[in-house]
Design a protein around this motif. Structure first.
Motif, PDB file in Angstrom:
ATOM      1  N   VAL A 322       0.827  -1.208   0.000  1.00  0.00           N
ATOM      2  CA  VAL A 322       0.000   0.000   0.000  1.00  0.00           C
ATOM      3  C   VAL A 322       0.860   1.256   0.000  1.00  0.00           C
ATOM      4  CG1 VAL A 322      -1.795   1.279   1.231  1.00  0.00           C
ATOM      5  CG2 VAL A 322      -1.834  -1.240   1.204  1.00  0.00           C
ATOM      6  N   LYS A 323       1.780   1.349   0.919  1.00  0.00           N
ATOM      7  CA  LYS A 323       2.667   2.512   0.983  1.00  0.00           C
ATOM      8  C   LYS A 323       3.887   2.186   1.833  1.00  0.00           C
ATOM      9  CE  LYS A 323       0.431   4.766   4.954  1.00  0.00           C
ATOM     10  NZ  LYS A 323      -0.182   6.004   5.452  1.00  0.00           N
ATOM     11  N   PHE A 324       4.969   2.908   1.544  1.00  0.00           N
ATOM     12  CA  PHE A 324       6.183   2.772   2.343  1.00  0.00           C
ATOM     13  C   PHE A 324       6.095   3.655   3.577  1.00  0.00           C
ATOM     14  CE2 PHE A 324       7.938   1.675  -1.908  1.00  0.00           C
ATOM     15  CZ  PHE A 324       8.449   0.420  -1.596  1.00  0.00           C
ATOM     16  N   GLN A 325       6.716   3.202   4.652  1.00  0.00           N
ATOM     17  CA  GLN A 325       6.864   4.041   5.835  1.00  0.00           C
ATOM     18  C   GLN A 325       7.995   5.037   5.610  1.00  0.00           C
ATOM     19  OE1 GLN A 325       4.034   3.385   7.451  1.00  0.00           O
ATOM     20  NE2 GLN A 325       4.941   2.948   9.436  1.00  0.00           N
ATOM     21  N   ARG A 326       7.868   6.200   6.222  1.00  0.00           N
ATOM     22  CA  ARG A 326       8.910   7.223   6.094  1.00  0.00           C
ATOM     23  C   ARG A 326      10.211   6.731   6.749  1.00  0.00           C
ATOM     24  NH1 ARG A 326       6.492  12.108   4.598  1.00  0.00           N
ATOM     25  NH2 ARG A 326       8.309  13.316   5.246  1.00  0.00           N
ATOM     26  N   LYS A 327      11.325   7.109   6.186  1.00  0.00           N
ATOM     27  CA  LYS A 327      12.632   6.741   6.723  1.00  0.00           C
ATOM     28  C   LYS A 327      13.411   8.007   7.042  1.00  0.00           C
ATOM     29  CE  LYS A 327      16.689   3.897   5.780  1.00  0.00           C
ATOM     30  NZ  LYS A 327      17.368   3.007   4.781  1.00  0.00           N
ATOM     31  N   ASP A 328      13.780   8.160   8.318  1.00  0.00           N
ATOM     32  CA  ASP A 328      14.494   9.364   8.781  1.00  0.00           C
ATOM     33  C   ASP A 328      13.721  10.635   8.418  1.00  0.00           C
ATOM     34  OD1 ASP A 328      16.575   7.743   9.711  1.00  0.00           O
ATOM     35  OD2 ASP A 328      17.591   7.792   7.778  1.00  0.00           O
ATOM     36  N   GLY A 329      12.385  10.519   8.504  1.00  0.00           N
ATOM     37  CA  GLY A 329      11.551  11.687   8.239  1.00  0.00           C
ATOM     38  C   GLY A 329      11.268  11.950   6.783  1.00  0.00           C
ATOM     39  N   GLU A 330      11.846  11.172   5.885  1.00  0.00           N
ATOM     40  CA  GLU A 330      11.656  11.411   4.456  1.00  0.00           C
ATOM     41  C   GLU A 330      10.775  10.333   3.840  1.00  0.00           C
ATOM     42  OE1 GLU A 330      15.314  11.800   2.423  1.00  0.00           O
ATOM     43  OE2 GLU A 330      16.067  13.441   3.681  1.00  0.00           O
ATOM     44  N   ALA A 331       9.952  10.758   2.894  1.00  0.00           N
ATOM     45  CA  ALA A 331       9.075   9.823   2.201  1.00  0.00           C
ATOM     46  C   ALA A 331       9.885   8.945   1.242  1.00  0.00           C
ATOM     47  CB  ALA A 331       8.004  10.581   1.428  1.00  0.00           C
ATOM     48  N   ILE A 332       9.463   7.691   1.114  1.00  0.00           N
ATOM     49  CA  ILE A 332      10.107   6.761   0.189  1.00  0.00           C
ATOM     50  C   ILE A 332       9.147   6.510  -0.966  1.00  0.00           C
ATOM     51  CG2 ILE A 332      11.051   4.436  -0.099  1.00  0.00           C
ATOM     52  CD1 ILE A 332      11.757   4.421   2.828  1.00  0.00           C
ATOM     53  N   ARG A 333       9.591   6.765  -2.185  1.00  0.00           N
ATOM     54  CA  ARG A 333       8.751   6.566  -3.361  1.00  0.00           C
ATOM     55  C   ARG A 333       8.928   5.180  -3.958  1.00  0.00           C
ATOM     56  NH1 ARG A 333      10.030  10.640  -7.622  1.00  0.00           N
ATOM     57  NH2 ARG A 333      12.157  10.407  -6.813  1.00  0.00           N
ATOM     58  N   PHE A 334      10.118   4.594  -3.788  1.00  0.00           N
ATOM     59  CA  PHE A 334      10.389   3.272  -4.346  1.00  0.00           C
ATOM     60  C   PHE A 334      11.639   2.708  -3.681  1.00  0.00           C
ATOM     61  CE2 PHE A 334      12.753   6.283  -6.919  1.00  0.00           C
ATOM     62  CZ  PHE A 334      14.002   5.685  -7.031  1.00  0.00           C
ATOM     63  N   ILE A 335      11.835   1.412  -3.850  1.00  0.00           N
ATOM     64  CA  ILE A 335      13.110   0.791  -3.491  1.00  0.00           C
ATOM     65  C   ILE A 335      13.615   0.040  -4.713  1.00  0.00           C
ATOM     66  CG2 ILE A 335      12.588   0.576  -1.031  1.00  0.00           C
ATOM     67  CD1 ILE A 335      12.095  -2.426  -1.533  1.00  0.00           C
TER      68      ILE A 335
END
Length: 387
Positions: A322-335
């Motif tokens: 559904v969606k990625f969790q934020r990492k270090d306060g930044e949104a993740i669009r893809f891996i």
């Protein structure tokens, strides 16, 4: 009659037939094999069945790949992965890495490192290869063991190494197989968790028979159990193991559970057996950690909306990221390949899961088509609104 332990082994590797040869050459075929011992194996490619005299085991040997129906990893007690063609400063190739990933999630992993003669049984080179392999397999808390061998010179296969290789203190390949303890790492105390591997089509004595694996706790004749997520209460009429009646089955064992025949096979599919006091609530959303291996050929990146066939315990379900969790306060669009991320996943139909830290066997998942694998960090029972 003395209880014989049932050991399910899966072989991986391009030359795994060579390992099968040494097993066949060292262990006698199981002469008393009948249909009962094939409970739960009828849908899969069983190679052969052996027995051990010293450790009193029945060993079921399975092929590595199944196009029509993949064997549930939870059903396998141990995997043996053959790594060949090693040389000085050997670097694992992508084929080796994919082969290792295929076995990720099986409880006990035995890495058989072949061609040790080519590096003169050098301990430093052996440790270098081990290090590369552990980097791939360390996502889960697998039990990982390494066995150095030489198929060309028959070293450390049937007999232990000579004294001139004094740095290796482990067992030979065959001795390792015959001494595997399938009960390690399971807890008899705590809530009952039993996964149904296969529901038999036959009905005996007006009872429905399920081939199961007990993951936690113990199950007893006469016990009232609940199958989840259907919330259907049933009574255990009879238990068998290795064609023998038993009074209880404990964590780590494979047993046949005979249930009162007022339930259809379809109702038992994809269910988890629980005790009445500790039900496993159904889930449609969960928070998980996912990894996309570097060598994945089919999926170069993963974005929200990514859909895959999630294999978890004994079932396969379509899952959407559904969606990625934020990492270090930044949104993740893809891996992309080689990266790990935390995300929210959704399953179309309710299923029973557990957090990996509580029940690893019910909290790890993989997709053999995309090479993606992961673990469950948090679950949201259906009655809750938020993760």
């Amino acid at each position: 009659m003395l209880h014989q332990e049932m050991l399910y082994i899966q072989l991986f590797g391009d030359n795994s037939d060579l390992l099968k040869f040494y097993i066949s050459d060292s262990l006698p075929s199981y002469s008393s094999l009948n249909d009962h011992y094939l409970l739960g194996t009828n849908s899969y490619q069983l190679i052969h069945c052996y027995e051990t005299n010293k450790t009193n085991k029945i060993i079921f040997l399975f092929e590595q790949a199944f196009k029509s129906k993949r064997i549930p990893k939870i059903m396998i007690d141990a995997a043996f992965i053959l790594i060949s063609n090693i040389n000085k400063k050997y670097i694992l190739g992508d084929d080796d890495k994919r082969r290792l990933t295929e076995a990720v999630g099986i409880k006990k992993l035995f890495i058989v490192i072949n061609d040790m003669d080519d590096i003169n049984w050098d301990e430093k080179e052996f440790r270098f290869i081990k290090h590369q392999i552990k980097l791939i397999l360390n996502f889960y808390n697998n039990e990982i063991y390494f066995i150095p061998v030489s198929l060309k010179s028959n070293k450390n296969l049937q007999n232990s190494l000579e004294e001139n290789v004094n740095w290796y203190k482990g067992l030979s390949f065959i001795d390792t197989i015959t001494t595997i303890n399938t009960m390690d790492g399971y807890a008899i105390k705590g809530p009952l968790r039993v996964v149904i591997l296969e529901v038999l089509n036959e009905v005996k004595e007006n009872l429905t028979i399920c081939h199961c694996k007990v993951l936690n706790g113990k199950i007893m004749v006469g016990q009232k159990i609940v199958i989840m997520p259907r919330r259907r209460s049933l009574k255990v009429i009879k238990l068998t193991r290795n064609y023998q009646d038993i009074e209880e089955g404990i964590a780590g064992e494979k047993v046949e559970i005979h249930l009162e025949n007022n339930i259809s096979n379809d109702e038992l599919q994809e269910q988890i057996i629980c005790d009445e006091e500790h039900l496993l609530e159904p889930v449609q959303e969960f928070l998980g950690m996912i990894k996309l291996p570097k060598y994945s050929l089919t999926v170069p990146i993963i974005t929200p909306g990514f859909t895959f066939q999630m294999s978890i315990h004994s079932i396969v379900k379509e899952v959407v990221l559904v969606k990625f969790q934020r990492k270090d306060g930044e949104a993740i669009r893809f891996i992309k390949s080689g990266e790990v991320a935390t995300a929210i996943f959704r399953v179309e139909e309710p299923i029973c899961l557990e957090k990996y830290e509580n029940f690893p066997d019910l909290g790890k998942f993989y997709d053999s088509n995309s090479d993606v694998y992961g673990l469950i960090l948090k679950i949201k029972p259906l009655q809750n609104n938020l993760l």
